[in-house]
Design an enzyme around this catalytic site. Structure first.
Site, mmCIF file in Angstrom:
data_model
loop_
_atom_site.group_PDB
_atom_site.id
_atom_site.type_symbol
_atom_site.label_atom_id
_atom_site.label_comp_id
_atom_site.label_asym_id
_atom_site.label_seq_id
_atom_site.Cartn_x
_atom_site.Cartn_y
_atom_site.Cartn_z
ATOM 1 N N ARG A 107 38.402 40.534 34.203
ATOM 2 C CA ARG A 107 38.954 41.809 34.694
ATOM 3 C C ARG A 107 40.391 41.557 35.098
ATOM 4 O O ARG A 107 40.712 40.522 35.685
ATOM 5 C CB ARG A 107 38.160 42.340 35.884
ATOM 6 C CG ARG A 107 38.819 43.545 36.546
ATOM 7 C CD ARG A 107 37.965 44.183 37.604
ATOM 8 N NE ARG A 107 36.828 44.884 37.022
ATOM 9 C CZ ARG A 107 35.974 45.628 37.715
ATOM 10 N NH1 ARG A 107 36.135 45.756 39.023
ATOM 11 N NH2 ARG A 107 34.961 46.233 37.126
ATOM 12 N N ARG A 162 30.156 44.636 41.782
ATOM 13 C CA ARG A 162 28.980 44.621 40.887
ATOM 14 C C ARG A 162 29.256 44.041 39.509
ATOM 15 O O ARG A 162 28.394 43.357 38.949
ATOM 16 C CB ARG A 162 28.312 46.001 40.830
ATOM 17 C CG ARG A 162 28.954 47.088 40.081
ATOM 18 C CD ARG A 162 28.966 48.376 40.885
ATOM 19 N NE ARG A 162 30.008 48.282 41.896
ATOM 20 C CZ ARG A 162 29.800 48.479 43.192
ATOM 21 N NH1 ARG A 162 28.632 48.815 43.634
ATOM 22 N NH2 ARG A 162 30.809 48.351 44.047
ATOM 23 N N THR A 163 30.412 44.291 38.933
ATOM 24 C CA THR A 163 30.636 43.790 37.576
ATOM 25 C C THR A 163 30.674 42.263 37.582
ATOM 26 O O THR A 163 30.035 41.601 36.755
ATOM 27 C CB THR A 163 31.941 44.361 36.996
ATOM 28 O OG1 THR A 163 31.935 45.772 37.175
ATOM 29 C CG2 THR A 163 32.082 44.035 35.524
ATOM 30 N N HIS A 211 36.351 50.033 30.242
ATOM 31 C CA HIS A 211 35.321 49.237 30.934
ATOM 32 C C HIS A 211 34.073 49.341 30.038
ATOM 33 O O HIS A 211 33.111 50.036 30.364
ATOM 34 C CB HIS A 211 35.083 49.824 32.320
ATOM 35 C CG HIS A 211 34.331 48.949 33.270
ATOM 36 N ND1 HIS A 211 33.588 47.853 32.869
ATOM 37 C CD2 HIS A 211 34.210 49.006 34.630
ATOM 38 C CE1 HIS A 211 33.042 47.287 33.940
ATOM 39 N NE2 HIS A 211 33.410 47.959 35.018
ATOM 40 N N LYS A 236 51.706 31.270 39.755
ATOM 41 C CA LYS A 236 52.773 30.281 39.539
ATOM 42 C C LYS A 236 53.541 30.574 38.257
ATOM 43 O O LYS A 236 54.366 29.772 37.821
ATOM 44 C CB LYS A 236 52.171 28.872 39.459
ATOM 45 C CG LYS A 236 51.407 28.453 40.705
ATOM 46 C CD LYS A 236 50.749 27.092 40.474
ATOM 47 C CE LYS A 236 49.890 26.687 41.659
ATOM 48 N NZ LYS A 236 49.091 25.489 41.377
HETATM 49 N N1 CP Z 1 31.502 49.723 38.470
HETATM 50 C C1 CP Z 1 32.321 48.691 38.751
HETATM 51 O O1 CP Z 1 33.146 48.289 37.930
HETATM 52 O O2 CP Z 1 32.181 48.190 40.004
HETATM 53 P P1 CP Z 1 32.984 46.951 40.595
HETATM 54 O O3 CP Z 1 34.433 47.380 40.728
HETATM 55 O O4 CP Z 1 32.348 46.635 41.914
HETATM 56 O O5 CP Z 1 32.876 45.828 39.614
#
Ligand code: CP
Length: 341
Positions: free
Chosen positions: A107, A57-58, A135, A86
């Site tokens: 991420r 989702r993120t 987050h 690498k």
């Molecule tokens: N909530 C969230 O970070 O979901 P994802 O790991 O799917 O991005």
């Protein structure tokens, strides 16, 4: 906070008025997220969406939010598909990618890595989750959801109570949300976890010094009676050295409809950052809650789009121009149908 050109790395950057600004812009994004109108305000802009750790989702929410503002998205997903395997440094990667992009979302499994990357980036960097650290955009969408859910019940974030349940040690969403709630008044947070998976003491201390009432518990059901929000989380298996170690904690705190009915107030809001672990040995949020109208987990994900659109609009300084570059939608709009469980 001056959003224009800023990196969004941690909730520590935000004051309450900054959060209000994000939420006000997020509210303005609703017609675009619902496809009632289309805006091209970011036409020509490119988002570099760099996800070096698993995400559904993120990653897609950032990409969709940028597309909904008229921008283009370029993605890398996984170390194996990047030159990091690498031996390229994060800083060199940042120098290169920021030449291709106008903003970067990232991420990475290591705490602090996104901030390191940002030091070498020529464009704003937004933290999509750095290891077990933070987050921040999830916390903003969580609070945006809490605010809406409580408003529907005539309540506000000030004076609310929330139970955070599960792997609070490794769960970066609760780290960021705990910090964010510290900006509000008379908030009570009940932390429910195994002792070994407790919220880091530094975060508890900073919450308490900001005036948050923090209660620590290792038992779930009796702690649910007086909270407005139940915020369940997954055991973060990927942060343990072995699966066997994670297995020790899996399935310890399960919420289902029977427990909800017996222990929660009838209108307690149920939240989870997702993904929920629906395997039989975990199942921290049972699918028998899917018909419960207080289950807000898919409203959270919908709200994430609004909040991420708002952050892009603020960081790229177009928040006041979104409507100017908009027009009506001409195609069939299926967005009005409710989410099916
Ligand atoms: N909530 C969230 O970070 O979901 P994802 O790991 O799917 O991005």
């Amino acid at each position: 906070m001056n959003f224009t050109g800023a990196h969004i790395l941690s909730i520590n950057q935000f004051q309450r008025e900054d959060v209000d600004r994000v939420f006000a812009v997020a509210d303005q994004m609703e017609p675009y997220a619902l496809r009632k109108r289309v805006t091209r305000v970011l036409e020509g802009a490119i988002l570099g969406n760099m996800f070096f750790e698993a995400s559904t989702r993120t990653r897609v929410s950032f990409g969709s939010a940028f597309n909904l503002l008229g921008g283009e998205v370029r993605e890398t997903a996984g170390f194996e598909n990047s030159a990091l395997v690498k031996g390229e440094s994060l800083q060199d990667t940042a120098r290169v990618l920021s030449g291709f992009s106008d903003v970067i979302c990232m991420r990475h499994p290591e705490a602090g890595s996104v901030a390191d990357f940002a030091t070498a980036s020529r464009v704003p960097v937004i933290n999509g989750g750095d290891g077990a650290n933070e987050h921040p955009t999830q916390a903003l969408l969580d609070l945006y959801t809490i605010r809406k859910e409580l408003a529907d019940k005539g309540r506000s974030v000030d004076g609310m109570s929330i139970a955070m349940i599960g792997d609070l040690r490794h769960g970066r969403t609760v780290h960021s949300l705990g910090k964010l709630l510290s900006l509000y008044d008379e908030v009570h947070v009940v932390l429910i976890s195994p002792a070994e998976l407790a919220l880091p003491e530094s975060i508890i201390e900073s919450m308490r010094s900001a005036g948050v009432e923090v209660t620590v518990s290792h038992e779930m059901t009796q702690s649910l009676a007086d909270v407005d929000i139940v915020y369940s989380t997954r055991i973060q298996e990927e942060r343990f050295s072995t699966k066997q170690e994670a297995d020790l904690y899996r399935g310890k705190f399960r919420l289902n409809q029977a427990i909800y009915t017996e222990y929660c107030q009838p209108n307690t809001v149920i939240m989870h950052p997702l993904p929920r672990d629906s395997r039989a040995d975990a199942n921290e949020l049972d699918i028998d809650l899917d018909d419960n109208p207080n289950l807000a987990i898919f409203r959270q994900t919908d709200n994430g789009l609004l909040v991420r659109m708002a952050l892009f609009a603020l960081v790229l300084d177009v928040a006041d121009k979104v409507d100017e570059f908009s027009h009506e939608v001409h195609w069939y709009n299926s967005r009005q149908r409710p989410i099916k469980s």
